[in-house]
Design a protein around this motif. Structure first.
Motif, mmCIF file in Angstrom:
data_model
loop_
_atom_site.group_PDB
_atom_site.id
_atom_site.type_symbol
_atom_site.label_atom_id
_atom_site.label_comp_id
_atom_site.label_asym_id
_atom_site.label_seq_id
_atom_site.Cartn_x
_atom_site.Cartn_y
_atom_site.Cartn_z
ATOM 1 N N ASP A 63 9.218 17.541 -3.746
ATOM 2 C CA ASP A 63 8.061 17.991 -2.978
ATOM 3 C C ASP A 63 8.432 19.349 -2.402
ATOM 4 N N ALA A 64 7.708 20.395 -2.792
ATOM 5 C CA ALA A 64 8.138 21.763 -2.516
ATOM 6 C C ALA A 64 7.094 22.593 -1.794
ATOM 7 N N HIS A 65 6.192 21.938 -1.095
ATOM 8 C CA HIS A 65 5.168 22.675 -0.353
ATOM 9 C C HIS A 65 5.341 22.467 1.149
ATOM 10 N N GLY A 66 5.334 23.569 1.896
ATOM 11 C CA GLY A 66 5.288 23.503 3.348
ATOM 12 C C GLY A 66 6.331 22.608 3.974
ATOM 13 N N ARG A 79 8.203 5.502 -11.935
ATOM 14 C CA ARG A 79 9.366 5.751 -12.791
ATOM 15 C C ARG A 79 10.200 6.952 -12.325
ATOM 16 N N VAL A 80 9.767 7.653 -11.280
ATOM 17 C CA VAL A 80 10.490 8.846 -10.830
ATOM 18 C C VAL A 80 11.159 8.588 -9.484
ATOM 19 N N ARG A 81 12.070 9.506 -9.135
ATOM 20 C CA ARG A 81 12.643 9.537 -7.790
ATOM 21 C C ARG A 81 12.107 10.766 -7.079
ATOM 22 N N LEU A 82 11.684 10.578 -5.843
ATOM 23 C CA LEU A 82 11.058 11.636 -5.057
ATOM 24 C C LEU A 82 12.056 12.223 -4.072
ATOM 25 N N ILE A 83 12.115 13.568 -4.029
ATOM 26 C CA ILE A 83 12.936 14.294 -3.062
ATOM 27 C C ILE A 83 11.979 14.917 -2.058
ATOM 28 N N ARG A 84 12.081 14.518 -0.791
ATOM 29 C CA ARG A 84 11.141 15.006 0.220
ATOM 30 C C ARG A 84 11.870 15.273 1.528
ATOM 31 N N GLY A 85 11.234 16.102 2.372
ATOM 32 C CA GLY A 85 11.805 16.431 3.669
ATOM 33 C C GLY A 85 12.626 17.706 3.648
ATOM 34 N N LYS A 86 12.823 18.281 4.825
ATOM 35 C CA LYS A 86 13.563 19.527 4.983
ATOM 36 C C LYS A 86 14.248 19.553 6.341
ATOM 37 N N PRO A 87 15.228 20.454 6.518
ATOM 38 C CA PRO A 87 15.752 21.436 5.562
ATOM 39 C C PRO A 87 16.684 20.789 4.542
ATOM 40 N N ARG A 88 16.845 21.484 3.424
ATOM 41 C CA ARG A 88 17.771 21.049 2.385
ATOM 42 C C ARG A 88 18.291 22.291 1.681
ATOM 43 N N PRO A 89 19.551 22.289 1.236
ATOM 44 C CA PRO A 89 20.204 23.525 0.760
ATOM 45 C C PRO A 89 19.474 24.268 -0.342
ATOM 46 N N GLY A 91 16.211 23.911 -1.092
ATOM 47 C CA GLY A 91 14.798 24.060 -0.793
ATOM 48 C C GLY A 91 13.875 23.476 -1.841
ATOM 49 N N MET A 92 13.008 24.319 -2.400
ATOM 50 C CA MET A 92 12.025 23.892 -3.376
ATOM 51 C C MET A 92 12.651 23.342 -4.651
ATOM 52 N N MET A 93 13.930 23.621 -4.851
ATOM 53 C CA MET A 93 14.600 23.236 -6.086
ATOM 54 C C MET A 93 15.645 22.151 -5.866
ATOM 55 N N ALA A 94 15.538 21.418 -4.779
ATOM 56 C CA ALA A 94 16.465 20.319 -4.538
ATOM 57 C C ALA A 94 16.452 19.356 -5.717
ATOM 58 N N GLY A 95 17.619 18.955 -6.138
ATOM 59 C CA GLY A 95 17.768 18.115 -7.319
ATOM 60 C C GLY A 95 18.532 18.818 -8.417
ATOM 61 N N LEU A 96 18.512 20.161 -8.383
ATOM 62 C CA LEU A 96 19.276 20.916 -9.385
ATOM 63 C C LEU A 96 20.759 20.590 -9.319
ATOM 64 N N GLU A 97 21.252 20.384 -8.094
ATOM 65 C CA GLU A 97 22.685 20.176 -7.913
ATOM 66 C C GLU A 97 23.159 18.864 -8.532
ATOM 67 N N ALA A 263 22.260 33.716 -1.645
ATOM 68 C CA ALA A 263 21.100 34.521 -1.259
ATOM 69 C C ALA A 263 19.905 33.638 -0.941
ATOM 70 N N TYR A 264 19.682 32.621 -1.752
ATOM 71 C CA TYR A 264 18.553 31.697 -1.579
ATOM 72 C C TYR A 264 18.644 30.987 -0.232
ATOM 73 N N ARG A 265 19.833 30.525 0.107
ATOM 74 C CA ARG A 265 20.008 29.809 1.375
ATOM 75 C C ARG A 265 19.723 30.729 2.561
ATOM 76 N N LEU A 266 20.165 31.965 2.472
ATOM 77 C CA LEU A 266 19.945 32.884 3.582
ATOM 78 C C LEU A 266 18.474 33.297 3.671
ATOM 79 N N ILE A 267 17.812 33.423 2.541
ATOM 80 C CA ILE A 267 16.371 33.685 2.560
ATOM 81 C C ILE A 267 15.652 32.561 3.295
ATOM 82 N N GLN A 268 16.024 31.314 2.999
ATOM 83 C CA GLN A 268 15.407 30.177 3.687
ATOM 84 C C GLN A 268 15.600 30.268 5.198
ATOM 85 N N LEU A 269 16.807 30.653 5.614
ATOM 86 C CA LEU A 269 17.082 30.757 7.049
ATOM 87 C C LEU A 269 16.229 31.839 7.690
ATOM 88 N N VAL A 270 16.139 32.998 7.056
ATOM 89 C CA VAL A 270 15.346 34.094 7.618
ATOM 90 C C VAL A 270 13.881 33.682 7.721
#
Length: 279
Positions: A63-66, A79-89, A91-97, A263-270
């Motif tokens: 879930d990557a909105h707001g 059949r899917v697993r949902l990733i929700r809530g924030k903050p997370r390292p 962000g919109m792409m949580a699950g890549l790791e 860079a992505y993590r710092l953008i999220q912080l700013v």
């Protein structure tokens, strides 16, 4: 380790069919509940398409909105697993790791300054522009670059015509699903939601079937980053963060990430600092 195909669906809301106004995308808006139901249905269409192509695929949905708490869990494909809530390292792409073979962008929108584009912006109204290595990028560019860092291709994107064009410019081999044509920031000619879902399902199956033809967006480091901010007060706060500097002009901060993840993590912080108002 598993040999199952691993797929991440990153879902935003502004690019969903039928959505044209901010009140449809923000909690508390009179039409928000309808908007999140439309968002959930388009995600389910993408899930169905992935599993049409590869029935035993391991699918995660970010879930990557707001608030990152928009999708209706009880209505989501079981059949899917949902990733929700924030903050997370990531962000919109949580699950890549966790290791992923292909990424799909559902309900995405064009970057700030692009237009006409329905609800075009980059992450937050606090941000006027983000540049990586001097090139302006929106959420599509940022998230495709982050996927590229992990060696993962973005195989499909859905949204308005401006968002689809933005993804194709970065990933020419990606499949795109134009669910509406932008007439302005808050106006569009849109498909019927069920027609949009049918097209997303077919296109998701196609994209998964041809995923090996899509190359990840190349990334490297260090990543020179600039952010133009709406509020000078946010600039003042951001420069308190080690490594962040003020550029001439009073609205821009700069920093260098050792790679796109940093860079992505710092953008999220700013961006989060942009929510703080002067005391």
């Amino acid at each position: 380790m598993t040999d199952r195909l691993r797929v991440l669906i990153s879902a935003d809301l502004e690019g969903v069919s039928g959505i044209v106004h901010v009140v449809e995308t923000n909690p508390g808006g009179y039409d928000y509940e309808r908007g999140r139901a439309l968002m959930t249905a388009e995600v389910n269409a993408a899930v169905a398409g992935v599993l049409d192509a590869v029935p035993d695929a391991d699918v995660r949905v970010a879930d990557a909105h707001g608030t990152f708490r928009n999708l209706l869990p009880e209505e989501l494909d079981r059949r899917v697993r949902l990733i929700r809530g924030k903050p997370r390292p990531l962000g919109m792409m949580a699950g890549l790791e966790a290791g992923v073979d292909a990424v799909l962008f559902i309900g995405y929108h064009a970057r700030a300054g692009a237009g006409p584009g329905v609800l075009a912006h980059t992450i937050s109204d606090a941000v006027l522009d983000v540049r990586l290595q001097g090139a302006s990028v929106g959420e599509i560019g940022l998230n495709a670059a982050l996927a590229g860092h992990f060696g993962v291709p973005v195989v499909l994107g859905s949204g308005d015509d401006a968002a689809c064009a933005e993804l194709r410019a970065l990933v020419p081999a990606a499949v795109t699903v134009e669910v509406k044509r932008a007439l302005g920031q808050a106006a569009a000619e849109t498909l019927h939601p069920q027609e949009a879902r049918d097209r997303i399902r077919r296109s998701a199956a196609e994209a998964i079937g041809r995923r090996n033809r899509v190359r990840p967006v190349p990334t490297g480091g260090p990543v020179e980053t600039e952010i133009d901010l709406y509020g000078p007060y946010t600039v003042d706060l951001a420069t308190l963060v080690p490594g962040v500097s003020r550029a001439p002009g009073g609205r821009t901060v700069t920093f260098t990430g050792e790679d796109i993840v940093a860079a992505y993590r710092l953008i999220q912080l700013v961006v989060q600092l942009g929510q703080i108002k002067p005391g």
